[in-house]
Scaffold this motif. Structure first.
Motif, PDB file in Angstrom:
ATOM      1  N   ALA A  67      21.203   7.593   1.945  1.00  0.00           N
ATOM      2  CA  ALA A  67      20.924   8.664   2.900  1.00  0.00           C
ATOM      3  C   ALA A  67      20.682   8.149   4.315  1.00  0.00           C
ATOM      4  CB  ALA A  67      19.740   9.498   2.425  1.00  0.00           C
ATOM      5  N   ILE A  68      19.784   7.220   4.486  1.00  0.00           N
ATOM      6  CA  ILE A  68      19.430   6.733   5.817  1.00  0.00           C
ATOM      7  C   ILE A  68      20.588   5.966   6.439  1.00  0.00           C
ATOM      8  CG2 ILE A  68      17.901   5.169   7.085  1.00  0.00           C
ATOM      9  CD1 ILE A  68      16.563   7.786   6.326  1.00  0.00           C
ATOM     10  N   GLN A  93       7.715   3.945  10.877  1.00  0.00           N
ATOM     11  CA  GLN A  93       9.133   4.283  10.788  1.00  0.00           C
ATOM     12  C   GLN A  93       9.654   4.048   9.368  1.00  0.00           C
ATOM     13  OE1 GLN A  93      11.500   2.449  13.803  1.00  0.00           O
ATOM     14  NE2 GLN A  93      13.296   3.662  13.320  1.00  0.00           N
ATOM     15  N   ARG A  94       9.183   3.002   8.712  1.00  0.00           N
ATOM     16  CA  ARG A  94       9.579   2.771   7.316  1.00  0.00           C
ATOM     17  C   ARG A  94       9.070   3.890   6.429  1.00  0.00           C
ATOM     18  NH1 ARG A  94       8.017  -3.265   5.938  1.00  0.00           N
ATOM     19  NH2 ARG A  94       6.212  -2.603   7.098  1.00  0.00           N
ATOM     20  N   LEU A  95       7.860   4.366   6.692  1.00  0.00           N
ATOM     21  CA  LEU A  95       7.315   5.485   5.927  1.00  0.00           C
ATOM     22  C   LEU A  95       8.175   6.726   6.125  1.00  0.00           C
ATOM     23  CD1 LEU A  95       5.105   6.769   4.165  1.00  0.00           C
ATOM     24  CD2 LEU A  95       3.833   7.204   6.269  1.00  0.00           C
ATOM     25  N   ALA A  96       8.575   6.985   7.367  1.00  0.00           N
ATOM     26  CA  ALA A  96       9.433   8.143   7.642  1.00  0.00           C
ATOM     27  C   ALA A  96      10.765   8.004   6.913  1.00  0.00           C
ATOM     28  CB  ALA A  96       9.657   8.289   9.146  1.00  0.00           C
ATOM     29  N   THR A 141       0.837  -1.205   0.000  1.00  0.00           N
ATOM     30  CA  THR A 141       0.000   0.000   0.000  1.00  0.00           C
ATOM     31  C   THR A 141       0.868   1.249   0.000  1.00  0.00           C
ATOM     32  OG1 THR A 141      -1.697  -1.186   1.217  1.00  0.00           O
ATOM     33  CG2 THR A 141      -1.833   1.207   1.242  1.00  0.00           C
ATOM     34  N   LEU A 142       1.914   1.240   0.808  1.00  0.00           N
ATOM     35  CA  LEU A 142       2.825   2.371   0.888  1.00  0.00           C
ATOM     36  C   LEU A 142       3.470   2.661  -0.459  1.00  0.00           C
ATOM     37  CD1 LEU A 142       4.524   4.326   2.782  1.00  0.00           C
ATOM     38  CD2 LEU A 142       6.164   2.459   2.871  1.00  0.00           C
ATOM     39  N   LEU A 190      13.488   1.101  -2.004  1.00  0.00           N
ATOM     40  CA  LEU A 190      14.439   0.055  -1.624  1.00  0.00           C
ATOM     41  C   LEU A 190      14.737   0.123  -0.129  1.00  0.00           C
ATOM     42  CD1 LEU A 190      16.384  -2.201  -2.578  1.00  0.00           C
ATOM     43  CD2 LEU A 190      18.092  -0.405  -2.879  1.00  0.00           C
ATOM     44  N   VAL A 191      14.924   1.312   0.403  1.00  0.00           N
ATOM     45  CA  VAL A 191      15.180   1.483   1.830  1.00  0.00           C
ATOM     46  C   VAL A 191      13.976   1.003   2.641  1.00  0.00           C
ATOM     47  CG1 VAL A 191      15.477   3.215   3.653  1.00  0.00           C
ATOM     48  CG2 VAL A 191      16.832   3.352   1.580  1.00  0.00           C
ATOM     49  N   ALA A 192      12.776   1.401   2.243  1.00  0.00           N
ATOM     50  CA  ALA A 192      11.567   1.031   2.992  1.00  0.00           C
ATOM     51  C   ALA A 192      11.315  -0.469   2.955  1.00  0.00           C
ATOM     52  CB  ALA A 192      10.357   1.787   2.436  1.00  0.00           C
ATOM     53  N   ILE A 193      11.503  -1.078   1.812  1.00  0.00           N
ATOM     54  CA  ILE A 193      11.244  -2.511   1.680  1.00  0.00           C
ATOM     55  C   ILE A 193      12.305  -3.331   2.400  1.00  0.00           C
ATOM     56  CG2 ILE A 193      11.167  -4.411   0.009  1.00  0.00           C
ATOM     57  CD1 ILE A 193       9.698  -2.525  -1.864  1.00  0.00           C
ATOM     58  N   SER A 194      13.552  -2.865   2.405  1.00  0.00           N
ATOM     59  CA  SER A 194      14.618  -3.633   3.044  1.00  0.00           C
ATOM     60  C   SER A 194      14.633  -3.472   4.567  1.00  0.00           C
ATOM     61  CB  SER A 194      15.976  -3.243   2.470  1.00  0.00           C
ATOM     62  OG  SER A 194      16.274  -1.913   2.782  1.00  0.00           O
TER      63      SER A 194
END
Length: 118
Positions: free
Chosen positions: A91-92, A52-55, A8-9, A40-44
């Motif tokens: 970045a993260i 927190q993944r959304l952020a 969904t995100l 990629l960052v959110a899924i991993s």
């Protein structure tokens, strides 16, 4: 298979990215590259809560898009989409590593809270 909140995100974000390319002055290649890196960052980040993944995704997207011109100027990369992807994906990880390093710095006594100010 990705969990429903991640799917969904990603779908919602993709729709927003598609709509934002209609505005003049936006580098669509950089935006798509930054979105790919942020996704990629959110899924991993599977062990983190969805909020927190959304952020992380929003922060990665913004930094990736803004850092693309700087990455092009200081690396052999020539395409804004590729530069934004790498900037967004890094970045993260780089920021969290930097925060961990800052936490380990030993401050002089006069800078510590409650230190003697002689």
């Amino acid at each position: 298979m990705a969990e429903p909140s991640t799917t969904t995100l990603v779908v919602t974000s993709a729709a927003g990215i598609g709509l934002s390319t209609l505005f003049p002055g936006i580098d669509g290649n950089a935006l798509i590259g930054a979105f790919a890196g942020a996704t990629l960052v959110a899924i991993s980040s599977k062990n983190l809560p969805a909020l927190q993944r959304l952020a992380y995704m929003v922060i990665s997207l913004a930094i990736g898009y803004l850092a693309a011109p700087e990455a092009i100027n200081n690396t052999p990369l020539k395409q804004s989409g590729v530069a934004a992807f790498f900037a967004s994906a890094a970045a993260i990880a780089l920021t969290l590593h930097g925060i961990d390093l800052i936490k380990t710095i030993e401050l002089p006594a006069w800078l510590r809270k409650g230190g003697d100010h002689d």
